[in-house]
Motif scaffolding. Structure first.
Motif, mmCIF file in Angstrom:
data_model
loop_
_atom_site.group_PDB
_atom_site.id
_atom_site.type_symbol
_atom_site.label_atom_id
_atom_site.label_comp_id
_atom_site.label_asym_id
_atom_site.label_seq_id
_atom_site.Cartn_x
_atom_site.Cartn_y
_atom_site.Cartn_z
ATOM 1 N N LEU A 241 1.102 54.942 -46.259
ATOM 2 C CA LEU A 241 1.206 56.282 -46.287
ATOM 3 C C LEU A 241 2.651 56.676 -47.209
ATOM 4 C CD1 LEU A 241 -0.138 57.234 -43.036
ATOM 5 C CD2 LEU A 241 -1.081 57.446 -45.210
ATOM 6 N N GLY A 242 3.218 55.493 -47.607
ATOM 7 C CA GLY A 242 4.370 55.879 -48.449
ATOM 8 C C GLY A 242 5.706 55.851 -47.401
ATOM 9 N N THR A 243 5.382 55.398 -46.154
ATOM 10 C CA THR A 243 6.505 55.219 -45.410
ATOM 11 C C THR A 243 7.004 53.783 -45.019
ATOM 12 O OG1 THR A 243 5.817 57.246 -44.163
ATOM 13 C CG2 THR A 243 7.446 55.887 -42.901
ATOM 14 N N MET A 244 8.421 53.609 -45.368
ATOM 15 C CA MET A 244 8.769 52.161 -44.944
ATOM 16 C C MET A 244 9.112 52.227 -43.309
ATOM 17 S SD MET A 244 11.418 50.292 -47.682
ATOM 18 C CE MET A 244 11.409 48.922 -46.654
ATOM 19 N N ALA A 245 8.534 51.332 -42.991
ATOM 20 C CA ALA A 245 8.438 51.153 -41.251
ATOM 21 C C ALA A 245 8.981 49.768 -40.924
ATOM 22 C CB ALA A 245 7.250 51.988 -40.729
ATOM 23 N N MET A 246 9.424 49.755 -39.802
ATOM 24 C CA MET A 246 9.862 48.406 -39.113
ATOM 25 C C MET A 246 9.734 48.191 -37.782
ATOM 26 S SD MET A 246 13.308 47.873 -41.516
ATOM 27 C CE MET A 246 13.229 48.100 -43.305
ATOM 28 N N GLY A 247 9.205 47.144 -37.227
ATOM 29 C CA GLY A 247 9.206 46.912 -35.933
ATOM 30 C C GLY A 247 10.223 46.149 -35.314
ATOM 31 N N GLU A 248 11.066 46.529 -34.495
ATOM 32 C CA GLU A 248 12.347 45.634 -33.981
ATOM 33 C C GLU A 248 12.230 45.741 -32.339
ATOM 34 O OE1 GLU A 248 14.275 43.959 -35.189
ATOM 35 O OE2 GLU A 248 14.225 44.159 -37.510
ATOM 36 N N GLY A 249 12.942 44.871 -31.855
ATOM 37 C CA GLY A 249 13.273 44.844 -30.480
ATOM 38 C C GLY A 249 14.068 46.384 -29.864
ATOM 39 N N GLY A 250 13.959 46.575 -28.609
ATOM 40 C CA GLY A 250 14.476 47.887 -28.179
ATOM 41 C C GLY A 250 15.737 48.186 -28.546
ATOM 42 N N PRO A 251 16.860 47.004 -28.485
ATOM 43 C CA PRO A 251 18.257 47.396 -28.798
ATOM 44 C C PRO A 251 18.471 47.965 -30.202
ATOM 45 C CG PRO A 251 18.060 45.398 -27.660
ATOM 46 C CD PRO A 251 16.522 45.816 -27.864
ATOM 47 N N GLU A 252 17.572 47.686 -31.008
ATOM 48 C CA GLU A 252 17.699 48.280 -32.421
ATOM 49 C C GLU A 252 17.507 49.589 -32.257
ATOM 50 O OE1 GLU A 252 19.290 47.092 -35.060
ATOM 51 O OE2 GLU A 252 19.409 45.239 -34.281
ATOM 52 N N LEU A 253 16.693 50.214 -31.759
ATOM 53 C CA LEU A 253 16.327 51.698 -31.294
ATOM 54 C C LEU A 253 17.594 52.227 -30.599
ATOM 55 C CD1 LEU A 253 13.463 50.397 -31.997
ATOM 56 C CD2 LEU A 253 12.591 52.580 -31.141
ATOM 57 N N VAL A 254 17.962 51.639 -29.526
ATOM 58 C CA VAL A 254 19.084 52.015 -28.788
ATOM 59 C C VAL A 254 20.293 52.336 -29.824
ATOM 60 C CG1 VAL A 254 20.835 51.535 -27.192
ATOM 61 C CG2 VAL A 254 18.549 50.845 -26.587
ATOM 62 N N LYS A 255 20.422 51.576 -30.792
ATOM 63 C CA LYS A 255 21.632 51.752 -31.787
ATOM 64 C C LYS A 255 21.296 52.997 -32.525
ATOM 65 C CE LYS A 255 22.633 46.822 -32.544
ATOM 66 N NZ LYS A 255 22.491 45.855 -33.562
ATOM 67 N N GLN A 256 19.965 53.306 -32.948
ATOM 68 C CA GLN A 256 19.774 54.647 -33.531
ATOM 69 C C GLN A 256 19.953 55.694 -32.594
ATOM 70 O OE1 GLN A 256 18.500 54.789 -36.901
ATOM 71 N NE2 GLN A 256 19.424 52.742 -36.989
ATOM 72 N N LEU A 257 19.586 55.642 -31.448
ATOM 73 C CA LEU A 257 19.825 56.743 -30.343
ATOM 74 C C LEU A 257 21.485 57.013 -30.075
ATOM 75 C CD1 LEU A 257 16.918 55.864 -27.621
ATOM 76 C CD2 LEU A 257 16.942 57.726 -29.249
ATOM 77 N N LEU A 258 22.145 55.934 -30.485
ATOM 78 C CA LEU A 258 23.670 56.015 -30.305
ATOM 79 C C LEU A 258 24.193 56.183 -31.547
ATOM 80 C CD1 LEU A 258 24.181 53.210 -27.601
ATOM 81 C CD2 LEU A 258 23.763 55.761 -27.156
ATOM 82 N N ASN A 259 23.344 56.762 -32.631
ATOM 83 C CA ASN A 259 24.014 57.046 -33.961
ATOM 84 C C ASN A 259 24.706 55.769 -34.650
ATOM 85 O OD1 ASN A 259 23.333 60.000 -34.008
ATOM 86 N ND2 ASN A 259 24.812 60.302 -32.184
ATOM 87 N N GLN A 260 24.164 54.721 -34.199
ATOM 88 C CA GLN A 260 24.584 53.576 -34.815
ATOM 89 C C GLN A 260 23.720 53.309 -36.052
ATOM 90 O OE1 GLN A 260 25.329 50.821 -31.543
ATOM 91 N NE2 GLN A 260 26.896 52.238 -30.685
ATOM 92 N N THR A 261 23.848 51.859 -36.337
ATOM 93 C CA THR A 261 22.982 51.582 -37.731
ATOM 94 C C THR A 261 22.241 50.413 -37.384
ATOM 95 O OG1 THR A 261 24.968 50.640 -38.905
ATOM 96 C CG2 THR A 261 24.450 52.887 -39.469
#
Length: 763
Positions: free
Chosen positions: A166-186
């Protein structure tokens, strides 16, 4: 059918392949009239453009990515939000969708599954997220229908987070990588390589997306051709595939161990967005006029035939015709692989499934993010029309991927066609894919249009003498087999016609049930906790030195996350770190938990100011040997814990619990020849565990040995390439060997030094 280039390649004008040879520049000049360097041509991939738009570092070699949206399901979002809360979360800074498709039917542990769902709903309200109730949609179908967008990036805590079609680059990662995004990290990675998947021709009648996907996986998994790279789908064959067909191939790219995927888009994808009322989210994507790829996979769609991935990996692929023609030889090979995968724990054979020269299947499943799509189920209905599955052992279950898909199957009559055969239609659920639904009988053989068929996944409990095995197939050939009452049959033998079904998306189904905060957080909402939802235990910082006991030694070629922490019924305990940890390696090495807990006693004693040697008396002799060379080592500067050795751990799921469960049991490290996926290595790092590497060959240690790693804290701080370690044998001395950590970012080093991501972020 599938051809791989031995080096890089150029794609010219989207259609012409030019090998990366000394003649490439001349050939490109002749075709286009332009001269371009390899480095500049590499910037013309679709992947490069999307990554550039989301990179915050200013350096395209060292990326720091911020995603547009996040998504999780109900065996990951509790731990993610708990981790973020412990680090000071106030509001979701971007759209975060919490779906409930994994524990929606599993009844293990009383109320704990629905307790997790209520936790998710109240967190969506409090922090400004989206909550999708159970049975509405599997995580990836909801993302396709409601989240994907051209040129966007989505991060999910499920490994099959793939929306490239659908033209979206998506990645599956472990939860801590989402935590980083929630905390405005990269999300920090080196610029990945990009491999073209060049499609030409068109599939023949009876061939479906799973057949194409399995053919690709079989060609690239074992040689690591796309490991940690982006797969970019291009070529004239893309136009021959519907949106649903592309989606079905794309979701399976995870099984190649690639990092992500992206496809060129066209009017078929535009129509997908129009059907779902999101025309504005469509974006046309194409590679540049001259584009350089680090490798190229050429797929002749005309030559693909119905495929089967035999147990116990999606890469164990054959055509169904080949299997039927060479049954006993292939079954013999499967049994040989089983001896490695199952460690001889049970007697395993499939030869007893052969009757009158035909292979007899016990169960068929069409389900989830791979199989539950609209076109897959319509095609299955066409094959099954006027047939019946019989009243014997064979069963067939069909799970549409979302309630809107289910509704359309009811309206167009396909659901009735399937039900009339004796098959069962069920609601959206990921259980059949990870071992929590339609578990086969002991010694049964199940064919599934789902994503994985690992050992120890579909209900197998080897320690109890239970084994079931799964093969992956396309919905069409599963339906053909069902119509033949369980006799393995490729869909190319179907002599009827496939209908052309128009899909109508009913958005009211979600509008009337899904909670969407539209990004507005409500601080007044109190989070609802069930009794099984527990906080993460305290975790200490990395000490100056480490004493590690090897508590499990695994020599399989690849160790999956299912073997590190089982799926299935254990999923219900993933909101309880200590409760879940009791299942760690339970189906691979049942003694692991007890051994890890025993050495953990020493560290707990040390952290409480006591003497580790009193908790674990053998450590007195171990430290006696250590002090002969390192007299300064003592309980103030030396930590104690466990490690495991595995040849290549971490294939499969993104589940962070494969690492966190080791951590909460006192694990300080993994030692491996290599790590199967980036996401598993990242999980280790985010939980403060050292991702040690050791050269393949004779191991200097064995199970239950004690290892001493002096100056490990300084080695991490100083970015040491070689790390000195010793095998400690009381009464015999210490034998030196060498370890490496591989490349680590500065942030990753700090996370390890602090002991885990929670400590790193805690104010």
């Amino acid at each position: 059918m599938i051809q791989l280039t031995q080096g890089g390649a150029y794609l010219v004008n989207g259609t012409d392949i030019v090998a990366d040879t000394s003649e490439a520049a001349r050939q490109i000049q002749a075709k286009t009239g332009i001269t371009i360097s390899r480095e500049e041509a590499a910037k013309n991939t679709m992947a490069y453009g999307i990554l550039r738009e989301h990179n915050t570092s200013g350096n395209m070699d060292k990326l720091k990515i911020r995603f547009d949206k996040l998504t999780s399901h109900d065996i990951t979002f509790v731990g993610i939000i708990q981790t973020a809360r412990a680090s000071g979360l106030q509001k979701f800074p971007m759209p975060y969708v919490l779906t409930n498709c994994h524990n929606s039917l599993c009844a293990v542990g009383g109320t704990i599954n629905e307790d997790d769902h209520m936790f998710g709903l109240t967190c969506a309200k409090k922090y400004g997220g989206v909550y999708v109730p159970p049975h509405q949609a599997v995580i990836h179908q909801f993302a396709r229908e409601m989240l994907a967008g051209g040129g966007k990036m989505i991060l999910g805590s499920d490994s099959h987070t793939r929306y490239g079609a659908l033209g979206t680059m998506a990645m599956g990662e472990g939860g801590p990588e989402l935590v980083k995004q929630l905390l405005n990290q990269t999300y920090d990675i080196n610029m990945p390589g990009v491999v073209a998947v060049y499609l030409k021709g068109a599939p023949v009648k009876g061939v479906g997306p799973q057949d194409v996907a399995l053919a690709i996986i079989g060609a690239v998994f074992k040689n690591g051709y796309v490991k940690n790279k982006v797969m970019e789908f291009v070529g004239p064959g893309v136009a021959s595939l519907s949106a649903d067909f592309r989606i079905g191939i794309d979701v399976m790219t995870t099984e190649t161990t690639c990092l992500s995927s992206i496809w060129k888009t066209d009017d078929q994808i535009r129509e997908f967005y129009e059907i779902h009322g999101r025309t504005e989210d469509y974006k046309e994507l194409n590679p540049g006029q001259v584009t350089y790829y680090d490798g190229l996979i050429e797929v002749d769609l005309d030559k693909i035939r119905p495929m089967i991935a035999m147990p116990f990996h999606p890469s164990n692929t054959y055509t169904i015709e080949e299997l039927n023609a060479n049954l006993m030889d292939i079954l013999d090979e499967t049994e040989k692989r089983a001896k490695v995968s199952l460690d001889g724990a049970v007697d395993f054979t499939l030869k007893n499934k052969v009757k009158n020269g035909r292979f007899i299947v016990d169960q068929g499943i069409i389900a989830g993010c791979a199989g539950g799509g609209f076109e897959n189920i319509c095609a299955a209905a066409d094959i099954l029309k006027g047939r019946y599955i019989g009243a014997d052992e064979f069963t067939l279950s069909v799970y549409p991927a979302s309630m809107p898909v289910y509704m359309e199957l009811i309206r167009n009559g396909c659901a009735a066609t399937i039900l009339e055969t004796g098959a069962v239609m069920k609601t959206a659920f990921c259980g059949p894919c990870f071992g929590a639904g339609d578990t086969p009988a002991n010694n049964a053989f199940s064919i599934r249009h789902s994503t994985r068929n690992f050992p120890n996944r579909e209900g197998s409990k080897l320690q109890n003498g239970q084994i079931a095995s799964v093969a992956l197939m396309d919905a069409r050939s599963i339906a053909a087999t069902a119509a033949n009452k369980g006799v393995l049959t490729p869909a190319t033998e179907f002599d009827g016609d496939f209908g052309k079904y128009k899909y109508h998306f009913d958005s009211n189904i979600y509008k009337n049930r899904v909670f969407d905060s539209h990004g507005v957080a409500d601080e007044s909402v109190e989070i609802q906790f069930g009794p099984n939802i527990k906080d993460w235990p305290a975790m200490g910082a990395l000490p100056e030195n480490l004493v590690l006991q090897v508590v499990s030694e695994i020599h399989d070629p690849v160790t999956t996350t299912d073997e590190l922490i089982p799926s299935g019924e254990t999923s219900s305990y993933r909101s309880n770190p200590l409760g879940l940890a009791e299942f760690t390696l339970s189906r691979k090495d049942p003694q692991y938990v007890g051994r890890a807990k025993e050495i953990q006693k020493a560290e707990k004693e040390r952290m409480n100011g006591g003497h580790p040697c009193q908790a674990v008396p053998v450590l007195k002799d171990v430290m006696g040997e250590v002090k002969k060379q390192y007299s300064e080592a003592d309980r103030k500067n030396t930590g104690f814990g466990s490690t495991i050795f595995a040849v290549k751990p971490g294939d499969g799921s993104a589940r962070e619990q494969a690492a966190s469960c080791q951590k909460v049991l006192g694990g300080w490290a993994n030692i491996a020849n290599e790590y199967a996926t980036k996401r598993y290595r990242s999980n280790l790092i985010n939980w403060g565990m050292l991702p040690f590497l050791i050269q393949p060959g004779d191991l200097p240690f064995k199970n239950l040995d004690y290892l001493f790693v002096p100056g490990i804290k300084k080695a991490v701080e100083d970015k040491a390439e070689e790390i000195k370690a010793y095998v400690v044998t009381p009464g015999e001395g210490m034998k030196e060997f060498s370890l490496k950590l591989g490349e680590l970012t500065d942030e990753e080093r700090q996370i390890i030094l602090k002991g885990c991501l929670i400590n790193y972020n805690r104010v």
